[in-house]
Write an enzyme that holds these catalytic residues in place. Structure first.
Site, PDB file in Angstrom:
ATOM      1  N   HIS A 185       0.508  -1.219  -0.041  1.00  0.00           N
ATOM      2  CA  HIS A 185      -0.185  -0.043  -0.299  1.00  0.00           C
ATOM      3  C   HIS A 185       1.291   1.586  -0.421  1.00  0.00           C
ATOM      4  O   HIS A 185       1.338   1.748  -0.686  1.00  0.00           O
ATOM      5  CB  HIS A 185      -0.556  -0.135   0.979  1.00  0.00           C
ATOM      6  CG  HIS A 185      -1.974   0.987   0.944  1.00  0.00           C
ATOM      7  ND1 HIS A 185      -2.208   1.659   0.113  1.00  0.00           N
ATOM      8  CD2 HIS A 185      -2.999   1.153   2.326  1.00  0.00           C
ATOM      9  CE1 HIS A 185      -2.974   3.031   0.683  1.00  0.00           C
ATOM     10  NE2 HIS A 185      -3.974   2.412   1.479  1.00  0.00           N
ATOM     11  N   HIS A 204      -0.546  -0.243 -11.487  1.00  0.00           N
ATOM     12  CA  HIS A 204      -1.820  -0.387 -10.548  1.00  0.00           C
ATOM     13  C   HIS A 204      -3.062  -1.589 -10.169  1.00  0.00           C
ATOM     14  O   HIS A 204      -3.186  -2.093 -11.595  1.00  0.00           O
ATOM     15  CB  HIS A 204      -2.330   0.501 -10.327  1.00  0.00           C
ATOM     16  CG  HIS A 204      -2.843   1.496  -9.361  1.00  0.00           C
ATOM     17  ND1 HIS A 204      -3.718   1.381  -9.127  1.00  0.00           N
ATOM     18  CD2 HIS A 204      -1.947   2.329  -8.576  1.00  0.00           C
ATOM     19  CE1 HIS A 204      -3.640   1.992  -7.178  1.00  0.00           C
ATOM     20  NE2 HIS A 204      -3.247   2.064  -7.196  1.00  0.00           N
ATOM     21  N   ASP A 238       3.783   6.190  -7.541  1.00  0.00           N
ATOM     22  CA  ASP A 238       4.745   5.501  -6.205  1.00  0.00           C
ATOM     23  C   ASP A 238       6.113   5.232  -7.281  1.00  0.00           C
ATOM     24  O   ASP A 238       6.768   6.133  -6.805  1.00  0.00           O
ATOM     25  CB  ASP A 238       4.174   4.013  -6.389  1.00  0.00           C
ATOM     26  CG  ASP A 238       3.371   3.851  -5.354  1.00  0.00           C
ATOM     27  OD1 ASP A 238       3.209   5.376  -4.781  1.00  0.00           O
ATOM     28  OD2 ASP A 238       2.151   3.064  -5.775  1.00  0.00           O
TER      29      ASP A 238
END
Length: 424
Positions: A265, A306, A364
């Site tokens: 996460h 993702h 990210d």
């Protein structure tokens, strides 16, 4: 909202009619709440096919790569808004006018300091403790310092707790960093904006106050915006579940931080840098790309693709542009790890294997590169994610409490022993 009905056929039993609910956008939802009256319930590990709540805050269409906050596309907010304006939107449902924004910003600035005694709380932690371990503790401890606003049934208490959390998270995050470095903790400066103030508390010291780069502050602000909320993810669901028990807001946010800590996460951008360390250099890329394509090899390329977005992550487009701006501002072109990241990005955008599987660089990937370039250590990445996501968590917490709700109580498919007798 319930226009149609679905019919569940169970062998040997009467059919069960279930209402079909429709939201503003998105797929239809079958309401299974009445199913328990038949003595049955659904089985859905990971809640992949279950809506746990009704919400007006954030909408995601993963197939089309859409992310909306209160109806506004994330790309537009990142381009034309700032973080505190986005906070106001998430908390209140509408963007503020000039007067409302000025009042909200002033209110946040009035709460940026933390209780002075909280400093001594840090001394109980080892200097080499992971920053997220400390964040879990100090955010939960806020309820011991600000117990004048813990009545969750009081709308004014909910408002002041929300503002306190948004205002104090940058201060706490910077305190965590300074503690790990053995440097003096810096007080917030309310003449600076939200992102500038955070960078000031992170990198300045009492003996040297450097001006904050507008480019880096803008990049930090965009990172905050792009991480502000992401619908019913693991940490947000954790905050709602904790809140459904009547827990105070600081405890609920601490629970969200704990859930965010997981590498699947919030730890994803930290995992990107760890992966780059594992690859080592540009010369090793081909070997690791082959490992990533090998179904029998456990190696995974972190920061690509993702779970929700089956198309390109809409936040990644904004982050890529910001990444380029930051690297140009800092004149970083020869860093081996950043060169490695840029080469991986190039491969992911051109290699048919990645394109066919929509394994594009995600938010990210780029945020990890930006944070490293700014000088933020890898162990602090998830702390900054928690800082940014706090407004999303508290918005969902407030939304849940503002309408009738039930304490969360998932069911289970029990596969253990039947009843048996204890014999001695």
């Amino acid at each position: 909202m319930a226009d149609k009905k679905a019919q569940l056929i169970i062998e040997g039993a009467a059919p069960v009619e279930l209402p079909i609910l429709t939201g503003t956008v998105g797929p239809e939802v079958i309401d299974v709440r009445s199913l328990t009256s038949t003595g049955r319930f659904t089985f859905d590990p990971g809640f992949m096919s279950t809506a746990s709540c009704e919400s007006k805050i954030t909408y995601i269409d993963g197939d089309k790569g859409i992310l909306l906050h209160r109806g506004y596309p994330i790309e537009q907010l990142a381009e034309h808004s700032d973080y505190l304006e986005t906070c106001y939107l998430l908390l209140n449902g509408e963007l503020p006018n000039a007067e409302e924004k000025a009042k909200f910003v002033s209110n946040v600035k009035n709460h940026t300091m933390v209780h002075e005694q909280l400093k001594s709380f840090f001394n109980g932690f080892r200097r080499d403790a992971h920053p997220m371990a400390i964040m879990c503790g100090v955010v939960g401890a806020l309820s011991a310092f600000y117990h004048d606003s813990l009545d969750i049934n009081n709308p004014q208490h909910r408002e002041i707790s929300a503002v306190r959390l948004v205002a104090k998270m940058p201060t706490l995050a910077a305190m965590v960093y300074k503690y790990s470095m053995g440097q003096p903790m810096m007080y917030p400066r309310n003449d600076l904006n939200y992102a500038e103030n955070f960078l000031h508390m992170m990198f300045n010291t009492p003996c040297e106050i450097k001006p904050i780069s507008p480019v880096l502050a803008k990049a930090m602000d965009k990172i905050f915006i792009l991480h502000a909320d992401h619908e019913q993810n693991a940490s947000t669901s954790t905050v709602r579940l904790a809140g459904s028990s009547g827990a105070n807001p600081f405890a609920c946010i601490a629970a969200g931080i704990a859930a965010l800590w997981g590498p699947a996460h919030g730890g994803a951008n930290e995992a990107v840098l760890t992966m780059l360390d594992e690859i080592g250099s540009v010369e090793n890329i081909d070997k690791f790309i082959a490992k990533a394509k090998d179904k029998n090899d456990p190696f995974k390329l972190m920061g690509f693709g993702h779970r929700v977005y089956k198309n390109r992550d809409p936040r990644a487009t904004v982050m890529k542009q910001t990444c380029d701006e930051v690297l140009t501002e800092l004149g970083i072109h020869n860093d081996p790890q950043l060169q490695l990241a840029m080469r991986l990005e190039e491969i992911a955008l051109t290699d048919p294997y990645f394109k066919e599987r929509n394994l594009y660089p995600n938010v990210d990937f780029y945020s990890g590169i930006i944070l490293k370039a700014i000088g933020i250590p890898t162990s602090m990445f998830t702390v900054i994610f928690a800082l940014a996501r706090t407004v999303g968590w508290i918005s969902h917490w407030k939304e849940m409490l503002s309408s009738p709700y039930k304490i969360g109580r998932p069911r289970q498919l029990y596969t253990g022993y039947e009843q048996r007798d204890l014999k001695k």
